[in-house]
Design an enzyme around this catalytic site. Structure first.
Site, PDB file in Angstrom:
ATOM      1  N   LYS A 119      65.260  -5.902  16.176  1.00 36.58           N
ATOM      2  CA  LYS A 119      64.956  -4.801  17.082  1.00 36.58           C
ATOM      3  C   LYS A 119      63.750  -5.175  17.941  1.00 36.58           C
ATOM      4  O   LYS A 119      62.811  -5.829  17.459  1.00 36.58           O
ATOM      5  CB  LYS A 119      64.667  -3.552  16.250  1.00 36.58           C
ATOM      6  CG  LYS A 119      64.438  -2.268  17.032  1.00 36.58           C
ATOM      7  CD  LYS A 119      64.234  -1.115  16.048  1.00 36.58           C
ATOM      8  CE  LYS A 119      64.024   0.216  16.740  1.00 36.58           C
ATOM      9  NZ  LYS A 119      63.877   1.316  15.752  1.00 36.58           N
ATOM     10  N   SER A 200      67.187   5.159  17.033  1.00 36.39           N
ATOM     11  CA  SER A 200      66.487   4.119  17.794  1.00 36.39           C
ATOM     12  C   SER A 200      66.867   2.696  17.419  1.00 36.39           C
ATOM     13  O   SER A 200      66.721   1.796  18.245  1.00 36.39           O
ATOM     14  CB  SER A 200      64.970   4.322  17.691  1.00 36.39           C
ATOM     15  OG  SER A 200      64.444   3.857  16.485  1.00 36.39           O
ATOM     16  N   SER A 224      66.308   6.243  11.714  1.00 36.25           N
ATOM     17  CA  SER A 224      66.641   5.231  12.709  1.00 36.25           C
ATOM     18  C   SER A 224      67.221   3.945  12.147  1.00 36.25           C
ATOM     19  O   SER A 224      67.613   3.059  12.913  1.00 36.25           O
ATOM     20  CB  SER A 224      65.418   4.917  13.574  1.00 36.25           C
ATOM     21  OG  SER A 224      65.118   6.015  14.394  1.00 36.25           O
TER      22      SER A 224
END
Length: 539
Positions: A119, A200, A224
């Site tokens: 990420k 997210s 998330s």
């Protein structure tokens, strides 16, 4: 049973928690350069759905090497990811890193030569950027790898690239825009391209589901990792806060932030978790993990691991918001019983009705995020905003790029609100008490349970960049506020859209949760690859 009404995202920084034009990728290799708009695979590729153990077997007997596997994923990203916009940039040195690993005499471990996506919250001391999806950080240059990147490299993993996310991990706006960032555009769900990838860590979820890497790393403040794993038919592990070091990660809400693996199987997730754990000198919270961390979580996996287990069904609040999720959860509960578990139903969290709407959530999130992001920006290298106030001003001055679809009312509200340390400490104490001793631990102790189960979230909603996505409900809040672990595992489909089942437990119970999730996965075999279905007028 209380059924929560839909409301703005609880993942945004105050409640915390379609395709857009492609944003030009910064100096590193663009994820979508030279593509013709994306193409869904007509037939499975050679390595689709293969797990780490099988890939390592092929490497051991000479049928595969790291360069070939890395090239495969890079080509697949080039071909498929324009449909998804899940990879914000690829590592221009990935093949060179793979070649170096192939030249080593002995494998470093089970991740040797395995391409992994991170990420875009983790610093990497290479030619890639670390931006949380924002153009504001394009000028930042980091001095060292994050703890996560360093551990992956030491284990022999190839860092293939970075994944898109909800900008600033969902903190940009009070409206729910899962998977949107200015740099990366809008990530799509590979199971149905007009559906949200959910929360997210959405880029990691979509990329792993689409077989664009072996596995990926996400972060979670509240949902998330778990929710995008549910929406993308993956296994997601949200560890106990402090089990995985967060040094070199763009900060969010440290009392809740976890780093964890997202993978296609429980075994692969367990392998990654064992690589990530350890004390991190840049993250004081990891000191508490001494004596609780394990380098090999696969040793806890047992296909018969549900036999004799006591599992409670947390119904109050976490059922009732989606009849599709409820139906799939009921089937999962039947499967748990059939596999030998003793199911206590209901086994409600006593404080469930209080947790989602605790006033202290806002206090804690604002206090921690404001101080964390101000300190991070003040110490960043390069021409970047030096404070939250400067970040907000940057976004205003670059509204054509940064605020095209998503307002920054989340950042602005955090900047405006101010809480003192005493008020913060009191709120944090209440959050912990209601989520821990009077919440998860209370129900586990009362019924002598190994874990709780509940649907992770409902089927993913349609993407709506103009008004924001709909968030119907989920089960991540108790573990988020407690800082406790949870594992989401594929449980079923509603009209082709994935839904997961969450196993939740007390602090440091990752071995137990992985054992239960693995046995459930083996008993049900729900996971199937995505079909990249085009939007239609139906569900």
């Amino acid at each position: 049973m209380r059924t929560p009404a839909p409301r703005p995202s609880r993942r945004s920084l105050l409640a915390l928690g379609s395709a857009a034009a492609a944003a030009p990728v910064l100096g590193a290799t663009p994820a979508h350069a030279g593509t013709g708009g994306g193409q869904a695979p007509d037939a499975p590729d050679d390595f689709d759905e293969l797990d780490i153990a099988e890939l390592r077997r092929r490497m051991a007997d000479g049928r595969l090497d790291a360069v070939r596997l890395t090239r495969h994923y890079l080509e697949r990203i080039e071909r498929i990811d324009p449909l998804l916009r899940s990879v914000i940039e690829v590592n221009p040195d990935a093949l060179r890193e793979a070649r170096k690993l192939d030249g080593e005499r002995r494998p470093r471990g089970p991740l040797h030569g395995m391409p992994v996506l991170l990420k875009d919250m983790f610093e990497t001391a290479d030619r890639m950027h670390t931006t949380a999806g924002s153009y504001a950080l394009e000028g930042m240059r980091v001095r060292a790898d994050s703890a996560v990147a360093a551990r992956l490299r030491a284990a022999g993993a190839v860092i293939l690239g970075k994944t898109n996310l909800s900008e600033w991990a969902g903190g940009m706006s009070l409206t729910h825009h899962a998977g949107w960032s200015a740099r990366g555009g809008q990530t799509a769900n590979p199971y149905k391209l007009d559906r949200s990838p959910h929360e997210s860590s959405s880029g990691t979820g979509a990329a792993v589901a689409a077989n664009l890497c072996v596995a990926g790393i996400g972060t979670e403040t509240n949902g998330s990792i778990l929710d995008p794993s549910s929406a993308n038919c993956l296994v997601g592990v949200k560890p106990t806060v402090g089990l995985v070091g967060r040094g070199g990660m763009i900060p969010g809400v440290p009392s809740q932030d976890s780093v964890g693996p997202m993978a296609r199987t429980v075994r692969d997730a367990a392998i990654l978790l064992g690589t990530l754990v350890g004390v991190d000198p840049r993250d004081p919270a990891t000191e508490a993990s001494r004596g609780h961390q394990h380098r090999d979580y696969t040793r806890f996996l047992d296909p018969g691991g549900l036999r004799g287990a006591r599992i409670g069904v947390a119904r109050d609040v976490y059922f009732g918001y989606s009849h599709h999720a409820d139906e799939i959860a009921e089937q999962a509960i039947a499967a748990l019983r059939a596999a030998g578990a003793t199911v206590v139903d209901p086994a409600d969290i006593p404080t469930a009705g209080q947790l989602d709407d605790l006033p202290g959530q806002v206090v804690v999130q604002v206090y921690e995020f404001k101080r964390g992001i101000n300190a991070y920006l003040a110490g960043a290298a390069g021409d970047v905003p030096r404070s939250l106030a400067e970040l907000i001003e940057f976004n205003r001055e670059n509204a054509d790029r940064e605020l095209r679809y998503v307002r920054q009312d989340g950042l602005e509200t955090v900047h405006r609100l101010e809480y003192g340390e005493a008020e913060y400490r009191e709120a944090l104490g209440v959050n912990h008490r209601l989520a821990r001793a009077e919440g998860i631990d209370a129900v586990l102790r009362r019924h002598r349970l190994d874990a709780l189960v509940m649907p992770t979230s409902g089927p993913p909603a349609k993407i709506d960049l103009i008004r924001g996505d709909t968030y119907g409900g989920g089960s991540s809040t108790p573990a988020a506020l407690a800082g406790y672990p949870a594992v989401s595992v594929p449980a079923g489909f509603a009209f082709g859209l994935p839904v997961g089942l969450t196993f939740m437990g007390t602090a440091w119970s990752e071995p137990t949760l992985l054992r239960l999730a693995y046995a459930y996965e083996r008993a049900t075999a729900v996971r199937r690859p995505p079909e990249y279905r085009a939007p239609d007028v139906g569900l």
